[in-house]
Design an enzyme around this catalytic site. Sequence first.
Site, short mmCIF file in Angstrom:
data_model
loop_
_atom_site.label_atom_id
_atom_site.label_comp_id
_atom_site.label_asym_id
_atom_site.label_seq_id
_atom_site.Cartn_x
_atom_site.Cartn_y
_atom_site.Cartn_z
N ARG A 20 0.80 -1.23 0.00
CA ARG A 20 0.00 0.00 0.00
C ARG A 20 0.84 1.28 0.00
O ARG A 20 0.31 2.37 -0.17
CB ARG A 20 -0.96 0.00 1.20
CG ARG A 20 -2.19 -0.85 0.94
CD ARG A 20 -3.02 -1.01 2.20
NE ARG A 20 -2.38 -1.91 3.15
CZ ARG A 20 -2.77 -2.06 4.42
NH1 ARG A 20 -3.77 -1.34 4.90
NH2 ARG A 20 -2.14 -2.92 5.20
N TYR A 371 31.98 32.39 -4.28
CA TYR A 371 32.10 30.94 -4.22
C TYR A 371 33.50 30.62 -3.71
O TYR A 371 34.51 31.01 -4.32
CB TYR A 371 31.88 30.28 -5.59
CG TYR A 371 32.23 28.82 -5.52
CD1 TYR A 371 31.44 27.94 -4.78
CD2 TYR A 371 33.38 28.31 -6.13
CE1 TYR A 371 31.78 26.60 -4.64
CE2 TYR A 371 33.72 26.97 -5.99
CZ TYR A 371 32.93 26.13 -5.25
OH TYR A 371 33.27 24.81 -5.11
N TYR A 392 38.08 24.34 -10.34
CA TYR A 392 37.89 23.18 -11.21
C TYR A 392 38.46 23.48 -12.58
O TYR A 392 38.04 24.44 -13.24
CB TYR A 392 36.40 22.88 -11.28
CG TYR A 392 36.05 21.60 -12.01
CD1 TYR A 392 36.74 20.42 -11.76
CD2 TYR A 392 35.02 21.57 -12.94
CE1 TYR A 392 36.42 19.25 -12.42
CE2 TYR A 392 34.67 20.39 -13.60
CZ TYR A 392 35.38 19.24 -13.34
OH TYR A 392 35.05 18.09 -13.99
#
Length: 464
Positions: A20, A371, A392
């Site tokens: 259920r 950032y 990065y």
Amino acid sequence: MNQPERSFGVLLLAAGKGTRMRSQTPKVLHLMLEEPILYYPLAAAQEAGFNNLAVIVGFGGEAVESWTRNNFPSAAVIWQREQLGTGHAAKLAQPWWSAFDNIMILAGDAPLIRAKTLADFAARHIEKSNDCSFLSFKIEDPTGYGRVIREGERLRVVEHKDAKGDELSVNEVNSGMYIFNVKALSAVIDKLECHNAQGEFYLPDALALIAAGGGRVEAICEGDPDEYLGINDQFQLASAADIMRKRIVRSFMEKGLQCMDPSSLWIGPKVKIGSNVIIHPSVQLWGETEICDGAFIGSFTVLRNAKICGDANIKGSVRLNDSIVGPRASAGPFSFMREHGELMENAHMGRFVEIKKSRIGKDSKVPHLSYIGDTQIGENTNIGAGTITCNYDGVRKNSTKIGDNCLIGSDTMFVAPVEIGDEVSTGAGSVITENIPDGALGVGRAKQRNIQGWSKRARTEKDK
Ligand code: UD1
Ligand code: CA
């Protein structure tokens, strides 16, 4: 309760599919206040002092097994490959529980049971020398539950689907939580049959067999019926979560938490909160979050595995995952820190700032629109608005180091890997690709030139 002659095992039944729930996730792994349903009865049993735990797994059993091993490493995991009923599940676990004197059997899908209830339950079972004790409760609409039929001393439970006539209107029901004396259960477990509406081996039939054989069986119908609520569908899950939420919020408020709007505060079961803490409306605290003495948590803040140290100020609309805010440090509004970010003592992260895997030193500030990733910032350094660590390079994440007492100009881009000494300044808008030694000014930007009369010329060009 640790005397060898009164040893207890606690068995959690968690092999069922939970049809259920209408979900691919096994029922007991559905989250309630961000912990699986199964966490709650296991934690309650442990808190009550029971250390011999086992979980019966079946549907989605690999996931249930790995969660159990990671979170309750001492618990045994027992497989029930085919779910032939609660009695069948108990039978499969016999090699495990026959080592104890008593076996407590709980449903993995009933998360609201309290530790104290379990401890009292066990004490009563021993005190009364029962062969079987089980918890029952009264409910207005008993649909779906096994009805407790009391015929003098002879107790039995009739499942909803097997109940006939008057039995259907009995509103005392079986909670699905039992304690059996191991000898008594062993004597009847092989006698269970599956001639019933569901074609299953029912565990409650064991207590009727014990009673029929002259054993002492007691249905204990006391306590708060909410504790026995089972979860069968998504709505019951949300309702149980709300009951647990209220319970947790209330217990912190009893210890002095100042909370303006208890109805909008969500706190998971592992959260810790110190004294003199104030929390504004609409806050969520999850996982192993810890709020220390004197901290303030502003509205719309979501903390997950965060540590907020003493007197820190979380100004609102802050999201922290796996991060630390040091003593008297402040964050927000609108800041996000994740993956082991840390603000040291009295440091600050402000509006629209994201910090990842970085440490911001004592008294340092990242006030606006930045950032900061894979970075170590020293003490008493100010990071100008819009500064970004370019961590990065498309292949790997590189680190940035910034020293003490620096004044970083607005919109500085630190192209990592790069190291900045102490007492360094950078010119606003600089792209810093090389290290800067102590005490220097780093400027890396195109030189400005002004072209006289350019605007007027541009307009005349357009009119032609
Ligand atoms: C059960 C009781 C019922 C009681 C109710 C309380 C039986 C036959 N009935 O009914 O008297 O009022 O609980 O909520 O026990 N499970 C297994 N293996 C199985 C079947 C079930 O591990 O083969 C587990 C389920 O995952 C669940 C628990 O046992 O955690 C209870 O099973 P469920 O099918 O929900 O029983 P109910 O119909 O609710
Ligand atoms: Ca159930």
